[in-house]
Design a protein around this motif. Sequence first.
Motif, PDB file in Angstrom:
ATOM      1  N   LEU A 168       0.832  -1.183   0.045  1.00  0.00           N
ATOM      2  CA  LEU A 168       0.002  -0.081  -0.024  1.00  0.00           C
ATOM      3  C   LEU A 168       0.772   1.366   0.029  1.00  0.00           C
ATOM      4  O   LEU A 168       0.649   2.314  -0.634  1.00  0.00           O
ATOM      5  CB  LEU A 168      -0.948   0.056   1.112  1.00  0.00           C
ATOM      6  CG  LEU A 168      -1.768   1.115   1.383  1.00  0.00           C
ATOM      7  CD1 LEU A 168      -2.807   1.167   0.189  1.00  0.00           C
ATOM      8  CD2 LEU A 168      -2.617   1.131   2.598  1.00  0.00           C
ATOM      9  N   LEU A 169       2.148   1.404   0.851  1.00  0.00           N
ATOM     10  CA  LEU A 169       2.807   2.648   0.973  1.00  0.00           C
ATOM     11  C   LEU A 169       3.508   2.844  -0.605  1.00  0.00           C
ATOM     12  O   LEU A 169       3.618   3.754  -1.014  1.00  0.00           O
ATOM     13  CB  LEU A 169       3.817   2.267   2.010  1.00  0.00           C
ATOM     14  CG  LEU A 169       3.116   2.496   3.396  1.00  0.00           C
ATOM     15  CD1 LEU A 169       4.444   1.948   4.104  1.00  0.00           C
ATOM     16  CD2 LEU A 169       2.873   3.739   3.591  1.00  0.00           C
ATOM     17  N   LYS A 170       3.803   1.422  -1.184  1.00  0.00           N
ATOM     18  CA  LYS A 170       4.406   1.656  -2.504  1.00  0.00           C
ATOM     19  C   LYS A 170       3.397   2.160  -3.668  1.00  0.00           C
ATOM     20  O   LYS A 170       3.873   3.021  -4.280  1.00  0.00           O
ATOM     21  CB  LYS A 170       4.818   0.113  -2.791  1.00  0.00           C
ATOM     22  CG  LYS A 170       5.699   0.354  -4.390  1.00  0.00           C
ATOM     23  CD  LYS A 170       5.395  -1.071  -5.117  1.00  0.00           C
ATOM     24  CE  LYS A 170       4.357  -1.602  -5.549  1.00  0.00           C
ATOM     25  NZ  LYS A 170       4.189  -2.951  -6.313  1.00  0.00           N
ATOM     26  N   ARG A 177       2.942  14.011  -0.797  1.00  0.00           N
ATOM     27  CA  ARG A 177       2.712  14.124   0.882  1.00  0.00           C
ATOM     28  C   ARG A 177       2.904  12.707   1.334  1.00  0.00           C
ATOM     29  O   ARG A 177       3.669  12.364   2.582  1.00  0.00           O
ATOM     30  CB  ARG A 177       1.470  14.788   1.313  1.00  0.00           C
ATOM     31  CG  ARG A 177       1.735  16.314   1.140  1.00  0.00           C
ATOM     32  CD  ARG A 177       0.526  17.087   1.955  1.00  0.00           C
ATOM     33  NE  ARG A 177       0.527  18.518   1.767  1.00  0.00           N
ATOM     34  CZ  ARG A 177      -0.191  19.454   2.345  1.00  0.00           C
ATOM     35  NH1 ARG A 177      -1.239  18.959   2.885  1.00  0.00           N
ATOM     36  NH2 ARG A 177      -0.139  20.580   1.991  1.00  0.00           N
ATOM     37  N   ILE A 178       2.133  11.765   0.775  1.00  0.00           N
ATOM     38  CA  ILE A 178       2.061  10.297   1.433  1.00  0.00           C
ATOM     39  C   ILE A 178       3.314   9.762   1.053  1.00  0.00           C
ATOM     40  O   ILE A 178       3.943   8.864   1.958  1.00  0.00           O
ATOM     41  CB  ILE A 178       1.098   9.554   1.017  1.00  0.00           C
ATOM     42  CG1 ILE A 178      -0.454  10.234   1.449  1.00  0.00           C
ATOM     43  CG2 ILE A 178       0.761   8.108   1.320  1.00  0.00           C
ATOM     44  CD1 ILE A 178      -1.747   9.655   0.721  1.00  0.00           C
ATOM     45  N   GLY A 179       3.968  10.147  -0.152  1.00  0.00           N
ATOM     46  CA  GLY A 179       5.256   9.470  -0.511  1.00  0.00           C
ATOM     47  C   GLY A 179       6.272   9.859   0.591  1.00  0.00           C
ATOM     48  O   GLY A 179       7.462   9.109   0.456  1.00  0.00           O
ATOM     49  N   THR A 184      11.005   8.158   3.649  1.00  0.00           N
ATOM     50  CA  THR A 184      11.689   8.561   4.897  1.00  0.00           C
ATOM     51  C   THR A 184      12.068   7.013   5.515  1.00  0.00           C
ATOM     52  O   THR A 184      13.248   6.846   5.948  1.00  0.00           O
ATOM     53  CB  THR A 184      10.505   9.084   5.855  1.00  0.00           C
ATOM     54  OG1 THR A 184      10.288  10.345   5.512  1.00  0.00           O
ATOM     55  CG2 THR A 184      11.261   8.962   7.463  1.00  0.00           C
ATOM     56  N   ILE A 185      11.108   5.983   5.147  1.00  0.00           N
ATOM     57  CA  ILE A 185      11.561   4.473   5.405  1.00  0.00           C
ATOM     58  C   ILE A 185      12.677   4.090   4.591  1.00  0.00           C
ATOM     59  O   ILE A 185      13.581   3.473   5.210  1.00  0.00           O
ATOM     60  CB  ILE A 185      10.440   3.712   5.135  1.00  0.00           C
ATOM     61  CG1 ILE A 185       9.270   4.170   6.190  1.00  0.00           C
ATOM     62  CG2 ILE A 185      10.692   2.298   5.293  1.00  0.00           C
ATOM     63  CD1 ILE A 185       8.006   3.264   6.036  1.00  0.00           C
ATOM     64  N   LYS A 186      12.680   4.667   3.349  1.00  0.00           N
ATOM     65  CA  LYS A 186      13.803   4.186   2.474  1.00  0.00           C
ATOM     66  C   LYS A 186      15.386   4.618   2.999  1.00  0.00           C
ATOM     67  O   LYS A 186      16.416   3.893   3.056  1.00  0.00           O
ATOM     68  CB  LYS A 186      13.596   4.598   1.168  1.00  0.00           C
ATOM     69  CG  LYS A 186      14.570   4.239   0.066  1.00  0.00           C
ATOM     70  CD  LYS A 186      14.454   4.509  -1.226  1.00  0.00           C
ATOM     71  CE  LYS A 186      15.376   3.859  -2.350  1.00  0.00           C
ATOM     72  NZ  LYS A 186      15.140   4.580  -3.757  1.00  0.00           N
TER      73      LYS A 186
END
Length: 199
Positions: A168-170, A177-179, A184-186
Amino acid sequence: YNANLRLFCVVRLDVHFELGGQMRMRYDIQTISVEHYHAGYTGRRLAAEVLVMLIVFGNFITEFVDLRRKGWDYFESVWNYIDLLNLWLFVSAMVTWIYYQQLASAFKPQHRFDVYQSLASEANFLNAKENEFGRMVSMFHDARTLSEVMSSYLIVNSVIFVCMLIRLLKMLDFQERIGLVTRTIKRASTDLLHFAVLF
């Protein structure tokens, strides 16, 4: 057995007597349901399960088309590995569920097991009827098997949930904004990996 909730409770208590006289106890409590398809609920549940199967099948077709289009380049993206892992976990969960339902449909415990030769015996109190005692032990074994299969099924579904969250994040990465979450996780992936290994 709780008739209101249609649940069995499987309780296992292991007591280990050590050489020094101490006792080490380990217990496990697991609830199992063997009546998932009961009156007034079967149609909706089956419809939802068939819908999930169709969605997974559609995802497999999408991934296969993507593989044919990209060729070996398909395996260069980590996201594709996550997609494949997620889909195979779905298949594993479906197979486990079907196996569980087969075990559940065959699980027909007696209301009572008359295992003792005599309840009024003055000696040899634990003298048991072998056939009845064997049926009781077999029932306990079947219940334990059901609880273990259900535990495996729940673990697989937990991993599926995490994979679906990552997918879902991908999919939302295109939005500015959601990206920000995925970027950040990357960037923090190395630190997150070390944290996961330690804790």
